[in-house]
Design a protein around this motif. Structure first.
Motif, PDB file in Angstrom:
ATOM      1  N   ASN A 203       0.786  -1.236  -0.025  1.00 23.07           N
ATOM      2  CA  ASN A 203      -0.053   0.122  -0.025  1.00 23.07           C
ATOM      3  C   ASN A 203       0.866   1.217  -0.092  1.00 23.07           C
ATOM      4  N   TYR A 204       2.068   1.123  -0.525  1.00 23.28           N
ATOM      5  CA  TYR A 204       2.887   2.297  -0.709  1.00 23.28           C
ATOM      6  C   TYR A 204       3.773   1.979  -1.700  1.00 23.28           C
ATOM      7  N   ILE A 205       4.900   3.021  -2.260  1.00 19.07           N
ATOM      8  CA  ILE A 205       5.622   2.949  -3.116  1.00 19.07           C
ATOM      9  C   ILE A 205       7.090   3.435  -2.501  1.00 19.07           C
ATOM     10  N   VAL A 206       8.107   2.664  -2.580  1.00 17.33           N
ATOM     11  CA  VAL A 206       9.489   3.097  -2.523  1.00 17.33           C
ATOM     12  C   VAL A 206      10.046   3.761  -3.696  1.00 17.33           C
ATOM     13  N   MET A 207      10.996   4.788  -3.237  1.00 18.19           N
ATOM     14  CA  MET A 207      11.679   5.445  -4.317  1.00 18.19           C
ATOM     15  C   MET A 207      13.033   5.805  -4.112  1.00 18.19           C
ATOM     16  N   THR A 208      14.027   5.567  -4.996  1.00 13.13           N
ATOM     17  CA  THR A 208      15.302   5.986  -4.882  1.00 13.13           C
ATOM     18  C   THR A 208      15.850   6.728  -6.223  1.00 13.13           C
ATOM     19  N   PRO A 240      13.797   7.416   0.664  1.00 11.71           N
ATOM     20  CA  PRO A 240      15.008   7.550   1.623  1.00 11.71           C
ATOM     21  C   PRO A 240      16.127   8.584   0.602  1.00 11.71           C
ATOM     22  N   VAL A 241      16.376   9.646   1.118  1.00 11.98           N
ATOM     23  CA  VAL A 241      17.090  10.604   0.243  1.00 11.98           C
ATOM     24  C   VAL A 241      18.574  10.795   0.665  1.00 11.98           C
ATOM     25  N   HIS A 242      19.494  10.758  -0.445  1.00 14.87           N
ATOM     26  CA  HIS A 242      21.019  10.998  -0.123  1.00 14.87           C
ATOM     27  C   HIS A 242      21.054  12.316   0.355  1.00 14.87           C
ATOM     28  N   PRO A 243      21.901  12.853   1.185  1.00 20.85           N
ATOM     29  CA  PRO A 243      22.057  14.217   1.378  1.00 20.85           C
ATOM     30  C   PRO A 243      22.301  15.203   0.566  1.00 20.85           C
ATOM     31  N   ARG A 244      22.753  14.864  -0.672  1.00 25.22           N
ATOM     32  CA  ARG A 244      23.367  15.915  -1.665  1.00 25.22           C
ATOM     33  C   ARG A 244      22.017  15.739  -2.407  1.00 25.22           C
ATOM     34  N   THR A 245      21.117  14.956  -2.854  1.00 27.60           N
ATOM     35  CA  THR A 245      19.799  14.912  -3.350  1.00 27.60           C
ATOM     36  C   THR A 245      18.993  15.954  -2.401  1.00 27.60           C
ATOM     37  N   ALA A 246      19.139  15.661  -1.120  1.00 31.40           N
ATOM     38  CA  ALA A 246      18.241  16.452  -0.042  1.00 31.40           C
ATOM     39  C   ALA A 246      18.308  17.852  -0.408  1.00 31.40           C
ATOM     40  N   PRO A 257       1.888  16.124   0.428  1.00 29.19           N
ATOM     41  CA  PRO A 257       1.599  15.302   1.715  1.00 29.19           C
ATOM     42  C   PRO A 257       1.969  13.953   1.496  1.00 29.19           C
ATOM     43  N   ARG A 258       2.072  13.324   0.217  1.00 36.44           N
ATOM     44  CA  ARG A 258       2.196  11.994   0.184  1.00 36.44           C
ATOM     45  C   ARG A 258       3.596  11.447  -0.287  1.00 36.44           C
ATOM     46  N   LEU A 259       4.463  12.547  -0.258  1.00 35.52           N
ATOM     47  CA  LEU A 259       5.947  12.305  -0.633  1.00 35.52           C
ATOM     48  C   LEU A 259       6.543  12.452   0.783  1.00 35.52           C
ATOM     49  N   HIS A 260       7.378  11.414   1.280  1.00 38.23           N
ATOM     50  CA  HIS A 260       7.790  11.400   2.519  1.00 38.23           C
ATOM     51  C   HIS A 260       9.467  10.979   2.336  1.00 38.23           C
ATOM     52  N   MET A 261      10.039  12.181   2.478  1.00 34.91           N
ATOM     53  CA  MET A 261      11.569  11.936   2.301  1.00 34.91           C
ATOM     54  C   MET A 261      12.117  11.601   3.665  1.00 34.91           C
ATOM     55  N   VAL A 262      12.708  10.544   3.754  1.00 35.35           N
ATOM     56  CA  VAL A 262      13.485  10.210   4.994  1.00 35.35           C
ATOM     57  C   VAL A 262      15.116   9.889   5.129  1.00 35.35           C
ATOM     58  N   GLU A 263      15.504   9.772   5.915  1.00 35.63           N
ATOM     59  CA  GLU A 263      17.106   9.543   6.068  1.00 35.63           C
ATOM     60  C   GLU A 263      17.131   8.214   5.436  1.00 35.63           C
TER      61      GLU A 263
END
Length: 366
Positions: A203-208, A240-246, A257-263
């Motif tokens: 019920n969710y999608i993972v992005m890299t 999950p976001v690389h610091p450079r991309t962040a 609201p649906r985009l959750h950028m995490v460590e």
């Protein structure tokens, strides 16, 4: 004593060498006169590679860290070569074993050959045919000076044979990354984000996203994320976001609201999410392998791949780098028409045992 120096330069390399080390340790217990020295070039600094990283994955800590991080491609290649030459001269080996396609792979293969030490390349023969990728240059140079090739697919075998490599140099063994995945699958660890966001199975999608072609061109990155958001219905997007991309995303003011950028997550946490995701959207090569084995739909945001078996046999599709291509693939996903995938030959968890069997045969024949 047959001595093997094993090279690792970045976190994924350790996933690939861990099962090889375990297989060498088993061979030693069976009274085979073989040993290894693990050299970490320090090419990539990764704060997730703490002591717990080695403990979780049962990876022995390196015998030495050459600490060759930073600098341009040329500066880093030179630093690794200078440091590894001293290391290999001080600790001679019968064979230097390199894995994958990072700068350390190429640099240490060059040093070994110039010191008249044979080279074995795990994942030899894979090609993207995209010379704009540093990894492709690393593969081409490494394979041109390799003595023994441990391959993941029949496509790689064919590539090597067409380039003039002799049959007795090529060992079709499978994929050590999958050895680690299958061994660690029962140990996958629920990350904090699972409860924090109330995630549930499929019920969710993972992005890299990490490749320069996708993240360095700011308008391209924004368009890609906008297109993903527009075509993923109401599903949470875990990124999950690389610091450079962040930093780039912050500058672009990308939010939803649906985009959750995490460590960045640990290996066990990240694969916990991948295994349970409805799909993965990525530009990584390794993730396409893991998603295929776990039968998770995978959309690859690249124009080429060095792992065609993940497309022909696995669950991966090559979407390309044009954001507008995404809609048709995501429609297919939500309509329930994604391919199921099938077993990929020799991606069975026993690759490292086959590699060490081959190495011990070489030992006996030397």
């Amino acid at each position: 004593m047959y001595k093997i120096t094993i090279i690792a330069g970045a976190r994924p390399n350790f996933m690939k060498i861990a099962p090889i080390i375990h297989a060498i340790q088993k061979a030693k217990q069976d009274n085979i006169d073989i040993d290894y020295r693990l050299v970490h070039t320090g090419q990539h600094y990764d704060k997730n590679m703490s002591g717990s990283f080695f403990e979780q994955l049962e990876i022995p800590k390196p015998h030495v860290n050459l600490e060759c991080s930073g600098g341009t491609q040329a500066e880093q290649t030179a630093a690794i070569m200078i440091s590894f030459e001293k290391e290999l001269m001080a600790n001679p080996a019968n064979l230097v074993l390199v894995v994958g396609d990072v700068t350390s792979t190429m640099a240490c293969a060059l040093v070994a050959q110039k010191l008249h030490t044979k080279v074995a390349h795990v994942e030899g023969g894979i090609r993207s045919d995209d010379w704009s990728m540093p990894e492709e240059i690393n593969r081409l140079v490494t394979d041109s000076i390799t003595n023994y090739f441990f391959t993941t697919s029949e496509t790689a075998n064919k590539t090597l044979k067409e380039s003039g490599v002799k049959d007795n140099q090529v060992f079709f063994v499978g994929n050590t990354m999958i050895d680690t995945l299958l061994k660690q699958r029962p140990n996958f660890k629920q990350p904090k984000v699972w409860d924090d966001l109330g995630l549930s199975n499929k019920n969710y999608i993972v992005m890299t996203l990490h490749r320069p072609a996708n993240v360095d061109e700011e308008s391209q990155l924004k368009d890609m994320i906008d297109e993903i958001i527009a075509n993923t219905q109401d599903l949470p997007l875990i990124f999950p976001v690389h610091p450079r991309t962040a930093k780039i995303l912050e500058r672009l003011n990308v939010s939803h609201p649906r985009l959750h950028m995490v460590e960045p997550l640990s290996y066990l946490e990240f694969n916990f999410l991948v295994e349970r995701a409805k799909a993965v959207i990525t530009d990584s090569g390794g993730i396409t392998e893991e998603a295929s084995v776990m039968r998770v739909p995978c959309l690859t945001l690249r124009d080429n791949t060095e792992r065609p078996e993940t497309i022909t046999l696995g669950t991966n599709e090559l979407v390309g780098t044009n954001p507008k291509n995404l809609k048709q693939y995501l429609n297919k996903l939500f309509e329930g028409n994604w391919k199921k995938g099938q077993d990929i030959p020799l991606w069975d968890g026993n690759t490292a045992l086959r590699i060490v069997d081959s190495l011990t045969t070489m030992l006996l024949n030397d």
